[in-house]
Design a protein around this motif. Structure first.
Motif, mmCIF file in Angstrom:
data_model
loop_
_atom_site.group_PDB
_atom_site.id
_atom_site.type_symbol
_atom_site.label_atom_id
_atom_site.label_comp_id
_atom_site.label_asym_id
_atom_site.label_seq_id
_atom_site.Cartn_x
_atom_site.Cartn_y
_atom_site.Cartn_z
ATOM 1 N N HIS A 140 -4.411 -9.823 -3.872
ATOM 2 C CA HIS A 140 -3.802 -11.123 -3.610
ATOM 3 C C HIS A 140 -2.792 -11.090 -2.471
ATOM 4 O O HIS A 140 -2.526 -12.119 -1.857
ATOM 5 N N ARG A 141 -2.190 -9.924 -2.209
ATOM 6 C CA ARG A 141 -1.250 -9.787 -1.096
ATOM 7 C C ARG A 141 -1.368 -8.385 -0.508
ATOM 8 O O ARG A 141 -1.585 -7.407 -1.240
ATOM 9 N N VAL A 142 -1.185 -8.307 0.812
ATOM 10 C CA VAL A 142 -1.128 -7.026 1.513
ATOM 11 C C VAL A 142 0.236 -6.939 2.187
ATOM 12 O O VAL A 142 0.549 -7.734 3.083
ATOM 13 N N ALA A 143 1.067 -6.012 1.736
ATOM 14 C CA ALA A 143 2.391 -5.801 2.324
ATOM 15 C C ALA A 143 2.305 -4.638 3.306
ATOM 16 O O ALA A 143 1.641 -3.636 3.035
ATOM 17 N N CYS A 144 2.979 -4.779 4.440
ATOM 18 C CA CYS A 144 2.890 -3.776 5.503
ATOM 19 C C CYS A 144 4.266 -3.182 5.785
ATOM 20 O O CYS A 144 5.235 -3.913 6.017
ATOM 21 N N GLY A 145 4.326 -1.854 5.790
ATOM 22 C CA GLY A 145 5.588 -1.185 6.072
ATOM 23 C C GLY A 145 5.865 -1.057 7.546
ATOM 24 O O GLY A 145 7.014 -1.123 7.987
ATOM 25 N N THR A 146 4.819 -0.836 8.356
ATOM 26 C CA THR A 146 4.936 -0.692 9.799
ATOM 27 C C THR A 146 4.296 -1.898 10.455
ATOM 28 O O THR A 146 3.259 -2.377 10.001
ATOM 29 N N TRP A 147 4.930 -2.377 11.520
ATOM 30 C CA TRP A 147 4.371 -3.559 12.190
ATOM 31 C C TRP A 147 4.270 -3.314 13.685
ATOM 32 O O TRP A 147 5.198 -2.807 14.286
ATOM 33 N N PRO A 148 3.096 -3.650 14.288
ATOM 34 C CA PRO A 148 1.921 -4.209 13.618
ATOM 35 C C PRO A 148 1.129 -3.154 12.851
ATOM 36 O O PRO A 148 1.232 -1.966 13.141
ATOM 37 N N THR A 149 0.349 -3.616 11.878
ATOM 38 C CA THR A 149 -0.559 -2.754 11.131
ATOM 39 C C THR A 149 -1.989 -3.164 11.443
ATOM 40 O O THR A 149 -2.305 -4.352 11.495
ATOM 41 N N ASP A 150 -2.841 -2.166 11.655
ATOM 42 C CA ASP A 150 -4.262 -2.421 11.915
ATOM 43 C C ASP A 150 -4.926 -2.821 10.596
ATOM 44 O O ASP A 150 -5.131 -1.981 9.714
ATOM 45 N N LEU A 151 -5.237 -4.111 10.453
ATOM 46 C CA LEU A 151 -5.798 -4.638 9.206
ATOM 47 C C LEU A 151 -7.288 -4.925 9.354
ATOM 48 O O LEU A 151 -7.764 -5.224 10.458
ATOM 49 N N PRO A 152 -8.045 -4.876 8.252
ATOM 50 C CA PRO A 152 -9.468 -5.245 8.315
ATOM 51 C C PRO A 152 -9.627 -6.703 8.732
ATOM 52 O O PRO A 152 -8.733 -7.535 8.524
ATOM 53 N N ALA A 153 -10.769 -7.014 9.326
ATOM 54 C CA ALA A 153 -11.052 -8.384 9.768
ATOM 55 C C ALA A 153 -10.928 -9.353 8.604
ATOM 56 O O ALA A 153 -11.409 -9.090 7.497
ATOM 57 N N GLY A 154 -10.247 -10.452 8.849
ATOM 58 C CA GLY A 154 -10.104 -11.487 7.835
ATOM 59 C C GLY A 154 -8.974 -11.279 6.854
ATOM 60 O O GLY A 154 -8.724 -12.119 5.991
ATOM 61 N N VAL A 155 -8.242 -10.154 6.964
ATOM 62 C CA VAL A 155 -7.135 -9.856 6.061
ATOM 63 C C VAL A 155 -5.821 -10.109 6.782
ATOM 64 O O VAL A 155 -5.625 -9.667 7.920
ATOM 65 N N SER A 156 -4.921 -10.825 6.153
ATOM 66 C CA SER A 156 -3.587 -11.035 6.714
ATOM 67 C C SER A 156 -2.571 -10.243 5.906
ATOM 68 O O SER A 156 -2.740 -10.049 4.698
ATOM 69 N N GLY A 157 -1.532 -9.790 6.582
ATOM 70 C CA GLY A 157 -0.514 -8.991 5.916
ATOM 71 C C GLY A 157 0.867 -9.582 6.096
ATOM 72 O O GLY A 157 1.107 -10.392 6.993
ATOM 73 N N THR A 158 1.788 -9.167 5.241
ATOM 74 C CA THR A 158 3.186 -9.573 5.314
ATOM 75 C C THR A 158 4.026 -8.349 5.637
ATOM 76 O O THR A 158 3.940 -7.328 4.944
ATOM 77 N N HIS A 159 4.828 -8.438 6.692
ATOM 78 C CA HIS A 159 5.658 -7.299 7.081
ATOM 79 C C HIS A 159 6.892 -7.239 6.192
ATOM 80 O O HIS A 159 7.815 -8.050 6.333
ATOM 81 N N THR A 160 6.913 -6.296 5.276
ATOM 82 C CA THR A 160 8.063 -6.106 4.398
ATOM 83 C C THR A 160 8.950 -4.962 4.871
ATOM 84 O O THR A 160 10.134 -4.921 4.546
ATOM 85 N N GLY A 161 8.388 -4.029 5.634
ATOM 86 C CA GLY A 161 9.046 -2.769 5.892
ATOM 87 C C GLY A 161 8.728 -1.784 4.781
ATOM 88 O O GLY A 161 8.064 -2.115 3.792
ATOM 89 N N ASN A 162 9.172 -0.551 4.962
ATOM 90 C CA ASN A 162 8.938 0.495 3.964
ATOM 91 C C ASN A 162 10.161 0.652 3.072
ATOM 92 O O ASN A 162 11.251 0.986 3.554
ATOM 93 N N PRO A 163 10.030 0.399 1.771
ATOM 94 C CA PRO A 163 11.176 0.532 0.865
ATOM 95 C C PRO A 163 11.713 1.959 0.862
ATOM 96 O O PRO A 163 10.955 2.928 0.947
ATOM 97 N N VAL A 164 13.025 2.077 0.769
ATOM 98 C CA VAL A 164 13.656 3.394 0.663
ATOM 99 C C VAL A 164 14.375 3.502 -0.671
ATOM 100 O O VAL A 164 14.806 2.513 -1.254
ATOM 101 N N ARG A 165 14.513 4.736 -1.123
ATOM 102 C CA ARG A 165 15.113 4.997 -2.428
ATOM 103 C C ARG A 165 16.612 4.684 -2.430
ATOM 104 O O ARG A 165 17.243 4.573 -1.372
ATOM 105 N N ALA A 166 17.160 4.570 -3.617
ATOM 106 C CA ALA A 166 18.589 4.270 -3.759
ATOM 107 C C ALA A 166 19.449 5.318 -3.051
ATOM 108 O O ALA A 166 20.493 4.987 -2.477
#
Length: 361
Positions: A140-166
């Motif tokens: 239902h959602r594709v989150a991307c840590g690095t932007w831009p990300t090479d995504l499959p055709a027809g897929v859209s992603g949301t740039h969230t960044g890469n989560p880091v630990r506490a």
């Protein structure tokens, strides 16, 4: 307290497990119940997850390694894993399933699709891994840590960044002490694979530095166990005080203390370096799938936050030149640290959490 259940599926490398841990920490803080689904290898990396996270080990395998017998057996192990995951979901149905990549995520994501559960993936790298690419059109959602990300055709992603630990967030934006006349701290981290070239080239490069610079270095070097003795001996021969270990449990603190970081360009390492804000020399792992580590390093190279050395042309002389250039130019080092910090997404876990909440509804 939300009372909701999240199932996090992650493969057995730090690149997958660290962002999974960061999301797990935030989910727990928001009142969710969290289960980590991984295989036996991944379970060994789960020791730093909060104790409240339930560990669920399911069968999985890769068709990319293990010889003919391993390749033939892999589909059966994966199928067994899917059935085990489905049985677990029937007993305790998760509100959302989040995959972080790696073959151990296949059972959970496949079972979630079969049962029509809300599901999403997080891709850490600029080039999608095989498993995430397979599931990207089926979540239902594709989150991307690095932007831009090479995504499959027809897929859209949301740039969230890469989560880091506490532990990394605790050092976020820590003031950078520019290199001066005193001790100089160098951190060398190689990731979970492919670090042998750093163990060979970095000590040789440091041996080429001028005496007045070399004798002030304090080196922390993460090396494979089989390389530790030779790396330690190489530093000792160059008159360097070095702490050589196969794994540092306090990497965030060491990054914060460093004047310069020499690293592979795995997505989690870059997230840590940018959130804390330190100059770096990056050496992408040449055998990484789709050359994704070069894609990961692109933004840092373009903004002047890092020097990037392709492994194919890496040698001690050029590496020594760059180490010297940074450690003898406080203004340049400070500018690199600031540029790294500008690329940081310390709120990546929160952005990812918002997507989890969205699809869980």
């Amino acid at each position: 307290m939300s009372g909701k259940r999240a199932l996090i599926a992650a493969g057995g490398t730090g690149g997958h497990m660290f962002p999974a841990q960061a999301l797990a920490e935030l989910l727990l803080a928001e009142g969710w119940q969290v289960t980590l689904s991984t295989d036996e290898r991944g379970a060994r990396y789960a020791g730093t997850f909060p104790p409240e996270v339930v560990r669920q080990v399911v069968p999985s395998a890769t068709t990319a390694r293990g010889g003919i017998a391993g390749k033939l057996a892999a589909p059966f192990r994966i199928a067994a894993g899917v059935l085990a995951a489905r049985r677990a979901f029937v007993r305790q149905r998760p509100d959302v399933v989040i995959g972080f990549g790696g073959y151990p995520t296949i059972p959970a994501l496949a079972a979630a699709r079969l049962m029509g559960l809300p599901r999403m993936i997080h891709e850490q790298n600029g080039v999608m891994g095989r498993v995430n690419r397979l599931f990207a059109p089926r979540v239902h959602r594709v989150a991307c840590g690095t932007w831009p990300t090479d995504l499959p055709a027809g897929v859209s992603g949301t740039h969230t960044g890469n989560p880091v630990r506490a532990a990394v967030l605790a050092q976020a934006g820590a003031p950078y002490a520019v290199p001066g006349d005193g001790p100089l701290r160098l951190l060398v981290i190689g990731g979970s694979q492919g670090a042998r070239v750093l163990s060979r080239v970095v000590p040789a490069a440091i041996a080429l530095l001028p005496d007045d610079l070399r004798t002030r270095l304090l080196v922390s070097h993460q090396a494979r166990p089989e390389d530790a003795d030779s790396v330690t001996a190489a530093y000792a021969a160059a008159g360097i005080e070095a702490d050589v270990q196969p794994f540092f449990t306090d990497v965030p603190e060491r990054i914060a203390a460093a004047h310069l970081v020499v690293s592979r360009s795995g997505a989690s390492s870059l997230a840590d370096i940018t959130v804390i804000g330190r100059p770096s020399i990056l050496i992408p792992f040449a055998a990484a799938t789709g050359d994704h580590q070069t894609a990961n390093a692109q933004a840092l190279a373009e903004t002047g936050a890092a020097h990037v050395h392709p492994e194919s042309v890496l040698d001690a002389t050029s590496l020594a030149r760059d180490i010297r250039a940074i450690l003898t130019d406080p203004a340049r080092a400070a500018a690199m640290a600031a540029a790294a910090l500008d690329l940081a997404r310390p709120d990546a876990a929160r952005r990812l959490y918002d997507l989890v909440e969205e699809i869980a509804r």
